[in-house]
Design a protein around this motif. Structure first.
Motif, PDB file in Angstrom:
ATOM      1  N   TRP A 324       0.825  -1.209   0.000  1.00 51.06           N
ATOM      2  CA  TRP A 324       0.000   0.000   0.000  1.00 51.06           C
ATOM      3  C   TRP A 324       0.856   1.254   0.000  1.00 51.06           C
ATOM      4  O   TRP A 324       1.867   1.343   0.716  1.00 51.06           O
ATOM      5  N   LYS A 325       0.435   2.234  -0.810  1.00 47.80           N
ATOM      6  CA  LYS A 325       1.058   3.551  -0.762  1.00 47.80           C
ATOM      7  C   LYS A 325      -0.012   4.586  -1.084  1.00 47.80           C
ATOM      8  O   LYS A 325      -0.997   4.281  -1.769  1.00 47.80           O
ATOM      9  N   PRO A 326       0.150   5.812  -0.594  1.00 49.13           N
ATOM     10  CA  PRO A 326      -0.886   6.827  -0.820  1.00 49.13           C
ATOM     11  C   PRO A 326      -1.120   7.090  -2.308  1.00 49.13           C
ATOM     12  O   PRO A 326      -0.192   7.041  -3.115  1.00 49.13           O
ATOM     13  N   PHE A 327      -2.381   7.346  -2.653  1.00 46.53           N
ATOM     14  CA  PHE A 327      -2.775   7.662  -4.026  1.00 46.53           C
ATOM     15  C   PHE A 327      -3.523   8.985  -4.024  1.00 46.53           C
ATOM     16  O   PHE A 327      -4.431   9.177  -3.227  1.00 46.53           O
ATOM     17  N   LYS A 328      -3.133   9.898  -4.903  1.00 44.39           N
ATOM     18  CA  LYS A 328      -3.811  11.204  -5.013  1.00 44.39           C
ATOM     19  C   LYS A 328      -4.635  11.233  -6.294  1.00 44.39           C
ATOM     20  O   LYS A 328      -4.107  11.037  -7.390  1.00 44.39           O
ATOM     21  N   MET A 329      -5.920  11.458  -6.142  1.00 43.91           N
ATOM     22  CA  MET A 329      -6.789  11.583  -7.313  1.00 43.91           C
ATOM     23  C   MET A 329      -6.538  12.949  -7.954  1.00 43.91           C
ATOM     24  O   MET A 329      -6.810  13.978  -7.341  1.00 43.91           O
ATOM     25  N   GLU A 330      -6.034  12.943  -9.169  1.00 42.04           N
ATOM     26  CA  GLU A 330      -5.670  14.192  -9.843  1.00 42.04           C
ATOM     27  C   GLU A 330      -6.779  14.720 -10.745  1.00 42.04           C
ATOM     28  O   GLU A 330      -6.808  15.904 -11.076  1.00 42.04           O
ATOM     29  N   HIS A 331      -7.676  13.850 -11.184  1.00 40.84           N
ATOM     30  CA  HIS A 331      -8.783  14.285 -12.042  1.00 40.84           C
ATOM     31  C   HIS A 331      -9.920  13.270 -11.902  1.00 40.84           C
ATOM     32  O   HIS A 331      -9.742  12.196 -11.314  1.00 40.84           O
ATOM     33  N   VAL A 332     -11.092  13.630 -12.438  1.00 37.13           N
ATOM     34  CA  VAL A 332     -12.255  12.732 -12.355  1.00 37.13           C
ATOM     35  C   VAL A 332     -12.808  12.398 -13.738  1.00 37.13           C
ATOM     36  O   VAL A 332     -13.986  12.085 -13.885  1.00 37.13           O
ATOM     37  N   TYR A 333     -11.966  12.465 -14.746  1.00 36.77           N
ATOM     38  CA  TYR A 333     -12.394  12.105 -16.101  1.00 36.77           C
ATOM     39  C   TYR A 333     -12.283  10.582 -16.242  1.00 36.77           C
ATOM     40  O   TYR A 333     -11.337  10.044 -16.803  1.00 36.77           O
ATOM     41  N   LEU A 334     -13.267   9.892 -15.669  1.00 39.15           N
ATOM     42  CA  LEU A 334     -13.219   8.433 -15.517  1.00 39.15           C
ATOM     43  C   LEU A 334     -14.364   7.726 -16.227  1.00 39.15           C
ATOM     44  O   LEU A 334     -14.491   6.508 -16.150  1.00 39.15           O
ATOM     45  N   GLY A 335     -15.225   8.501 -16.907  1.00 38.92           N
ATOM     46  CA  GLY A 335     -16.431   7.928 -17.492  1.00 38.92           C
ATOM     47  C   GLY A 335     -16.309   7.602 -18.969  1.00 38.92           C
ATOM     48  O   GLY A 335     -15.211   7.614 -19.540  1.00 38.92           O
ATOM     49  N   PRO A 336     -17.445   7.333 -19.613  1.00 42.32           N
ATOM     50  CA  PRO A 336     -17.438   6.973 -21.033  1.00 42.32           C
ATOM     51  C   PRO A 336     -16.974   8.119 -21.923  1.00 42.32           C
ATOM     52  O   PRO A 336     -17.176   9.298 -21.596  1.00 42.32           O
ATOM     53  N   SER A 337     -16.358   7.772 -23.055  1.00 41.09           N
ATOM     54  CA  SER A 337     -16.005   8.753 -24.082  1.00 41.09           C
ATOM     55  C   SER A 337     -16.546   8.261 -25.415  1.00 41.09           C
ATOM     56  O   SER A 337     -16.870   7.080 -25.577  1.00 41.09           O
ATOM     57  N   TYR A 338     -16.624   9.185 -26.392  1.00 40.49           N
ATOM     58  CA  TYR A 338     -17.219   8.868 -27.688  1.00 40.49           C
ATOM     59  C   TYR A 338     -16.363   9.471 -28.794  1.00 40.49           C
ATOM     60  O   TYR A 338     -15.819  10.564 -28.652  1.00 40.49           O
ATOM     61  N   SER A 339     -16.272   8.773 -29.885  1.00 42.56           N
ATOM     62  CA  SER A 339     -15.420   9.213 -30.998  1.00 42.56           C
ATOM     63  C   SER A 339     -16.110  10.289 -31.834  1.00 42.56           C
ATOM     64  O   SER A 339     -17.332  10.470 -31.765  1.00 42.56           O
ATOM     65  N   LYS A 340     -15.312  10.970 -32.659  1.00 45.06           N
ATOM     66  CA  LYS A 340     -15.852  11.972 -33.579  1.00 45.06           C
ATOM     67  C   LYS A 340     -16.878  11.336 -34.518  1.00 45.06           C
ATOM     68  O   LYS A 340     -17.926  11.926 -34.806  1.00 45.06           O
ATOM     69  N   SER A 341     -16.610  10.120 -34.970  1.00 44.08           N
ATOM     70  CA  SER A 341     -17.550   9.461 -35.899  1.00 44.08           C
ATOM     71  C   SER A 341     -18.883   9.147 -35.211  1.00 44.08           C
ATOM     72  O   SER A 341     -19.944   9.222 -35.836  1.00 44.08           O
ATOM     73  N   GLU A 342     -18.834   8.817 -33.923  1.00 47.45           N
ATOM     74  CA  GLU A 342     -20.083   8.573 -33.176  1.00 47.45           C
ATOM     75  C   GLU A 342     -20.892   9.864 -33.039  1.00 47.45           C
ATOM     76  O   GLU A 342     -22.127   9.851 -33.142  1.00 47.45           O
ATOM     77  N   VAL A 343     -20.192  10.987 -32.804  1.00 45.03           N
ATOM     78  CA  VAL A 343     -20.878  12.285 -32.727  1.00 45.03           C
ATOM     79  C   VAL A 343     -21.499  12.613 -34.085  1.00 45.03           C
ATOM     80  O   VAL A 343     -22.676  12.996 -34.179  1.00 45.03           O
TER      81      VAL A 343
END
Length: 536
Positions: A324-343
């Motif tokens: 175990w060692k400390p972990f620092k959450m640096e961002h919350v961009y953890l969800g789904p992403s979509y491609s340009k073609s899907e948009v």
């Protein structure tokens, strides 16, 4: 090791830890039911899909919360069996509600040793805990029962004033800024040592009724009063009284948090914090002033319990292995992403006009300078209640009139403030009482400097406070560049950033959601993965 965290209660969701990778999403973003309560079937399957993990590859299933009525427990087991097969029970570990909150705060803080505070309405029979995190172990030193609940007190005030309890507490906090506290609430709830004591001895609707008597406020008129407040009618007799009650409740919450903070300061440790009450950014600021800085887990309410359950189990495994060692959450961009073609596919389905732009930051900055309201959609969706530049609606913070435009477009309550995203390097200039690291997750209130009040009046509340997201290049380069380009054009290193959703709906997740909200709100344009979509 692959660990899946799930929460099947209020604000259900799922989180996947695949070695050092994290994938997280809440059910409401996928099924479009705000604060969904139930089994997180869609989010469970989505995090497995994002992590490219088959159900049989999951080593541990960490489930937040111990106590369930028989029907709900059977339902949970049936759903887990349908995904993981008949041997699922050998993989399941249940994690107590407040331990999951504490774990979410401590194990994301980057701290080896920390005070760990949790305060909410209730979960597994408790409403608050105080713990010490020491070299990866969480040691509980105090707690309050569900009856002695500071969160439930504030929820009852919310209900009394005609808003939805466990959902609209932020509205009470916003409303409080319009009035002055005029009631002493120490006879309702107080601090007793490191625990709270509820003198009413009831919670929920019974507490709300007792508070109605205490304030001589007609509970049956609450909905009518809140409806008037939402429209900006603040000067009626009952509306004025509601504002006084909100201001008194907020002041009392801050007073109790301050008393607790002063006691905890003697431990000479930094502090990590989660639970529903940690959504109250004004009370968070009280703790920050005592400690210099505090870590508030970005998904601090029950939406973060799946993360807390999974990260708790992960930490225990690591401790057993001596890793175990400390972990620092640096961002919350953890969800789904979509491609340009899907948009592009979704835009064409809707028959909308679009064009592609090469320099997205310059284009968006130009549009904002021209006074356009921009729906902005890029990359991985944010985890937690705040839109932080990937599922955001952006506007010019210099224009106070933009607030009315947005309130009408999104059907928001007029008394609620808008928040800014600011360049991290401008934090000292723009925030008069900045202490510690500039907050990157909109979990903290600050006093706006005179310069910032003048530059960006649309993102400063009536009491001179602001709830910023500090943006740096490392964690969101495109969004940082947008604000930087806007600064080059206007001299203001900030934009107005509100979440990309109609009022009362979850933040958009997919291109389809974004286009629907773009059309409903009649935003000027949508910028999604480099495509610019115009209203027809």
């Amino acid at each position: 090791m692959i660990i899946l965290g799930i929460h099947d209660g209020h604000d259900a969701g799922a989180v996947l830890f695949k070695d050092d990778e994290i994938y997280a999403v809440n059910e409401e973003r996928l099924n479009r039911i705000k604060k969904y309560r139930g089994f997180p079937e869609l989010s469970l399957r989505k995090v497995l899909e994002m992590g490219e993990v088959y159900p049989e590859e999951v080593d541990i299933i960490a489930v937040a919360g111990l106590f369930r009525k028989q029907k709900r427990l059977i339902e949970l087991e049936k759903n887990l069996k349908s995904v993981f097969g008949p041997g699922f029970k050998s993989k399941v570990i249940f994690v107590e509600h407040h331990l999951a909150h504490a774990a979410s705060a401590y194990y994301s803080s980057g701290l080896k040793d920390s005070l760990v505070l949790t305060i909410d309405a209730a979960g597994d029979g408790l409403s608050s805990t105080i713990n010490i995190g020491r070299e990866g172990e969480i040691i509980r030193i105090a707690q309050s029962t569900y009856l002695d609940s500071l969160g439930d007190f504030y929820a009852s005030i919310t209900e009394l004033l005609g808003f939805k309890p466990m959902r609209h507490e932020g509205k009470v906090m916003s409303l409080a800024a319009y009035g002055k506290p005029s009631y002493d609430l120490s006879s309702i709830i107080e601090l007793d040592g490191l625990s709270f004591e509820n003198h009413l001895k009831v919670v929920g609707i019974e507490a709300t009724k007792k508070l109605a008597e205490f304030f001589s406020f007609p509970f049956e008129k609450g909905k009518e009063v809140s409806s008037n407040l939402k429209k900006g009618i603040l000067d009626g007799e009952l509306e004025k009284k509601a504002i006084e009650i909100a201001a008194s409740a907020q002041a009392h919450l801050e007073k109790l948090v301050e008393e607790l903070g002063i006691k905890l300061k003697s431990y000479n440790l930094p502090i990590s914090y989660a639970g529903g009450v940690a959504q109250n950014v004004k009370a968070n600021a009280v703790l920050r002033r005592i400690f210099g800085d505090i870590w508030v887990f970005p998904a601090m309410d029950d939406a973060g319990l799946a993360f807390g359950a999974a990260v708790y189990v992960k930490a225990q495994v690591e401790r057993l292995e001596g890793k175990w060692k400390p972990f620092k959450m640096e961002h919350v961009y953890l969800g789904p992403s979509y491609s340009k073609s899907e948009v592009e596919e979704e835009v064409n389905k809707e028959g909308l006009e679009w064009e592609e732009v090469d320099d997205v930051p310059s284009f968006v900055a130009d549009m904002l300078e021209e006074g356009k309201i921009v729906g902005f959609f890029q990359g991985k969706m944010e985890y937690g209640p705040r839109a932080l530049g990937n599922r955001s609606i952006l506007a010019d913070p210099r224009d106070e009139n933009v607030k009315e435009k947005l309130n009408i477009a999104l059907k928001r309550d007029v008394f609620q403030p808008f928040a800014p995203s600011i360049l991290e390097e401008r934090a000292e200039e723009y925030l008069a009482d900045l202490t510690g690291e500039p907050n990157r997750f909109m979990t903290m209130s600050y006093l706006a400097s005179d310069e910032f009040k003048s530059l960006a009046p649309a993102v400063v509340h009536v009491d001179g406070s602001t709830r910023p997201q500090a943006v740096n290049y490392m964690h969101n380069p495109v969004y940082y560049k947008i604000i930087k380009e806007f600064e080059k054009r206007t001299g203001v290193g900030a934009v107005l950033n509100t979440s990309f959703n109609m009022h009362g709906e979850p933040i958009v997740c997919s291109p389809k959601d974004a286009i629907k909200t773009f059309k409903l709100a009649k935003l000027d344009l949508l910028v999604a993965e480099g495509l610019v979509v115009w209203q027809t």
